[in-house]
Scaffold this motif. Structure first.
Motif, PDB file in Angstrom:
ATOM      1  N   UNK A 197       3.592   2.172   0.150  1.00 48.63           N
ATOM      2  CA  UNK A 197       3.119   3.365   0.046  1.00 48.63           C
ATOM      3  C   UNK A 197       3.436   4.246   1.095  1.00 48.63           C
ATOM      4  N   UNK A 198       3.480   3.653   2.437  1.00 46.50           N
ATOM      5  CA  UNK A 198       3.780   4.396   3.448  1.00 46.50           C
ATOM      6  C   UNK A 198       5.344   4.550   3.648  1.00 46.50           C
ATOM      7  N   UNK A 199       6.028   3.540   3.087  1.00 47.72           N
ATOM      8  CA  UNK A 199       7.573   3.561   3.347  1.00 47.72           C
ATOM      9  C   UNK A 199       7.982   4.549   2.170  1.00 47.72           C
ATOM     10  N   UNK A 200       7.442   4.802   1.217  1.00 51.78           N
ATOM     11  CA  UNK A 200       7.817   5.820   0.159  1.00 51.78           C
ATOM     12  C   UNK A 200       7.455   7.253   0.804  1.00 51.78           C
ATOM     13  N   UNK A 201       6.422   7.113   1.431  1.00 51.68           N
ATOM     14  CA  UNK A 201       5.793   8.697   1.779  1.00 51.68           C
ATOM     15  C   UNK A 201       6.971   9.150   3.011  1.00 51.68           C
ATOM     16  N   UNK A 213      -4.514  -7.550  -4.858  1.00 51.17           N
ATOM     17  CA  UNK A 213      -4.300  -8.887  -3.824  1.00 51.17           C
ATOM     18  C   UNK A 213      -3.459  -8.931  -3.037  1.00 51.17           C
ATOM     19  N   UNK A 214      -2.601  -8.079  -2.896  1.00 46.25           N
ATOM     20  CA  UNK A 214      -1.651  -7.853  -1.673  1.00 46.25           C
ATOM     21  C   UNK A 214      -2.019  -6.341  -0.990  1.00 46.25           C
ATOM     22  N   UNK A 215      -3.126  -6.205  -0.496  1.00 50.23           N
ATOM     23  CA  UNK A 215      -3.377  -4.629  -0.308  1.00 50.23           C
ATOM     24  C   UNK A 215      -2.519  -4.246   0.971  1.00 50.23           C
ATOM     25  N   UNK A 216      -2.161  -5.153   2.013  1.00 47.31           N
ATOM     26  CA  UNK A 216      -1.390  -4.678   2.998  1.00 47.31           C
ATOM     27  C   UNK A 216      -0.051  -4.245   2.748  1.00 47.31           C
ATOM     28  N   UNK A 217       0.638  -5.211   1.754  1.00 46.47           N
ATOM     29  CA  UNK A 217       1.891  -4.791   1.146  1.00 46.47           C
ATOM     30  C   UNK A 217       1.791  -3.716   0.375  1.00 46.47           C
ATOM     31  N   UNK A 218       0.839  -3.461  -0.511  1.00 48.44           N
ATOM     32  CA  UNK A 218       0.586  -2.226  -1.157  1.00 48.44           C
ATOM     33  C   UNK A 218       0.823  -1.038  -0.454  1.00 48.44           C
ATOM     34  N   UNK A 219      -0.084  -0.780   0.964  1.00 47.54           N
ATOM     35  CA  UNK A 219      -0.003   0.113   1.652  1.00 47.54           C
ATOM     36  C   UNK A 219       1.410   0.339   2.445  1.00 47.54           C
ATOM     37  N   UNK A 252       4.643   1.046  -8.517  1.00 48.20           N
ATOM     38  CA  UNK A 252       5.512   0.968  -7.344  1.00 48.20           C
ATOM     39  C   UNK A 252       6.963   1.177  -7.741  1.00 48.20           C
ATOM     40  N   UNK A 253       7.457   0.673  -8.703  1.00 47.95           N
ATOM     41  CA  UNK A 253       8.802   0.518  -9.266  1.00 47.95           C
ATOM     42  C   UNK A 253       9.244   2.068  -9.693  1.00 47.95           C
ATOM     43  N   UNK A 254       8.298   3.040  -9.697  1.00 45.97           N
ATOM     44  CA  UNK A 254       8.820   4.497 -10.204  1.00 45.97           C
ATOM     45  C   UNK A 254       8.192   5.334  -9.196  1.00 45.97           C
ATOM     46  N   UNK A 255       7.695   4.992  -8.123  1.00 46.45           N
ATOM     47  CA  UNK A 255       7.071   5.820  -7.083  1.00 46.45           C
ATOM     48  C   UNK A 255       8.097   6.716  -6.626  1.00 46.45           C
ATOM     49  N   UNK A 256       9.389   6.191  -6.116  1.00 46.50           N
ATOM     50  CA  UNK A 256      10.246   7.238  -5.422  1.00 46.50           C
ATOM     51  C   UNK A 256      10.506   8.235  -6.599  1.00 46.50           C
ATOM     52  N   UNK A 307       1.660  10.719  -5.359  1.00 44.47           N
ATOM     53  CA  UNK A 307       0.319   9.898  -5.446  1.00 44.47           C
ATOM     54  C   UNK A 307       0.359   8.822  -6.589  1.00 44.47           C
ATOM     55  N   UNK A 308       0.177   7.658  -6.432  1.00 42.10           N
ATOM     56  CA  UNK A 308       0.228   7.089  -7.565  1.00 42.10           C
ATOM     57  C   UNK A 308      -1.007   5.856  -7.519  1.00 42.10           C
ATOM     58  N   UNK A 309      -1.221   5.003  -8.484  1.00 41.74           N
ATOM     59  CA  UNK A 309      -2.267   4.045  -8.557  1.00 41.74           C
ATOM     60  C   UNK A 309      -1.646   2.482  -8.422  1.00 41.74           C
ATOM     61  N   UNK A 310      -1.957   1.931  -7.585  1.00 41.79           N
ATOM     62  CA  UNK A 310      -1.353   0.363  -7.391  1.00 41.79           C
ATOM     63  C   UNK A 310      -2.307  -0.627  -7.828  1.00 41.79           C
TER      64      UNK A 310
END
Length: 303
Positions: A227-231, A218-224, A197-201, A210-213
């Motif tokens: 991702x949507x914020x990056x997108x 353990x925080x799947x909602x936050x992870x998604x 996530x730190x490098x996603x942008x 696309x990246x792997x989280x």
């Protein structure tokens, strides 16, 4: 699922690598692993990778590998495709690959081999032999001793039609740009640095959205949400999550080598899905580190 169908799936969305569940004695815990996958599958990851790096592939015995892959494939059938981690010496990697294909995995993530030294031409030969041993799609993971050049990847792409993906775990921007420009749409491209996530942008700007989280464990909602914020280029949300969660998280992760896996297992336990201890040579978080992680997770709210 043919390799091109898999490539299309891996070209968008968020990916994740579930931890592998062990009991108190360190043996594979099938029931706990299935429960974990049942929890994670509906959150919207494009694909899940069983027995990957976060899944401690490097510590698994060949005798338990089939049970892990079969549990993942059966549990997630009809919900999310499962790719299997494979690696190690070439002939052993081929055995893993063929077994994963037999058990119904939709593709493979070819992890780095474990020789301390090898020429990249030798590494390319290793990749080619594994690809030619199966019909399903293969993603090669450039990391550590595997540093395939654009030229070698181009040769592999010509020789191995089922080599459909490139995952970058090196963080060498010049190399990543060279590969992306030279290979174009021949591969799907995955960001694979620890805590991606730190490098996603930055990777999205390079043409790698696309990246792997790992934190999806353990925080799947936050992870998604991240991702949507990056997108959608929601820089405010991305910046807030990096400041409030990911940078403090890295402070804990960087306390000890190997914590990139250990901290994920700790997070899973805090979330109520205890995956058991990590296997040696990894070590679990210390009590104060565990409490710091719990406090960070609490701030993210219900998942």
């Amino acid at each position: 699922m043919n390799p091109q169908e898999l490539k299309a799936i891996l070209s968008s969305g968020l990916l994740s690598f579930p931890v592998t569940d062990f009991d108190a004695q360190g043996d594979f815990n099938r029931a706990s692993y299935a429960k974990r996958l049942e929890w994670l599958a509906p959150y919207g990851a494009t694909a899940l990778f069983a027995a990957g790096g976060t899944g401690e592939f490097f510590s698994l015995a060949p005798s338990e590998y089939p049970d892990i892959i079969k549990t993942a494939v059966d549990t997630c059938a009809g919900q999310v495709p499962i790719l299997a981690g494979v690696g190690g010496p070439t002939r052993l990697a081929i055995e893993y690959a063929q077994e994963a294909e037999r058990l119904g995995a939709k593709g493979l993530l070819l992890l780095p081999h474990y020789l301390t030294e090898a020429s990249q031409e030798g590494v390319a030969a290793h990749v080619e032999q594994v690809c030619k041993a199966v019909k399903i799609g293969v993603v090669v993971y450039n990391r550590n001793v595997c540093r395939l050049t654009p030229e070698l990847l181009e040769q592999l792409a010509e020789r191995c039609p089922n080599l459909i993906g490139y995952k970058d775990g090196l963080g060498d921007i010049e190399l990543m740009v060279s590969i992306r420009r030279r290979l174009g749409d021949r591969f799907s491209y995955l960001g694979g640095l620890p805590t991606a996530e730190v490098y996603a942008a930055a990777y999205k700007a390079l043409g790698v959205p696309v990246y792997s989280s790992a934190v999806f464990n353990f925080i799947p909602k936050t992870a998604m949400d991240f991702y949507h914020a990056i997108a959608r280029d929601d820089h405010e949300t991305v910046g807030k999550l990096i400041d409030d969660f990911f940078l403090p998280y890295l402070d804990i992760r960087n306390q000890c080598k190997g914590y990139a896996v250990s901290i994920v297992k700790a997070g899973a336990k805090i979330a109520g899905y205890d995956a058991g201890p990590v296997r040696a040579p990894l070590t679990d978080l210390k009590p104060d580190e565990y409490e710091r992680l719990a406090a960070l997770m609490a701030k993210q709210g219900a998942q």
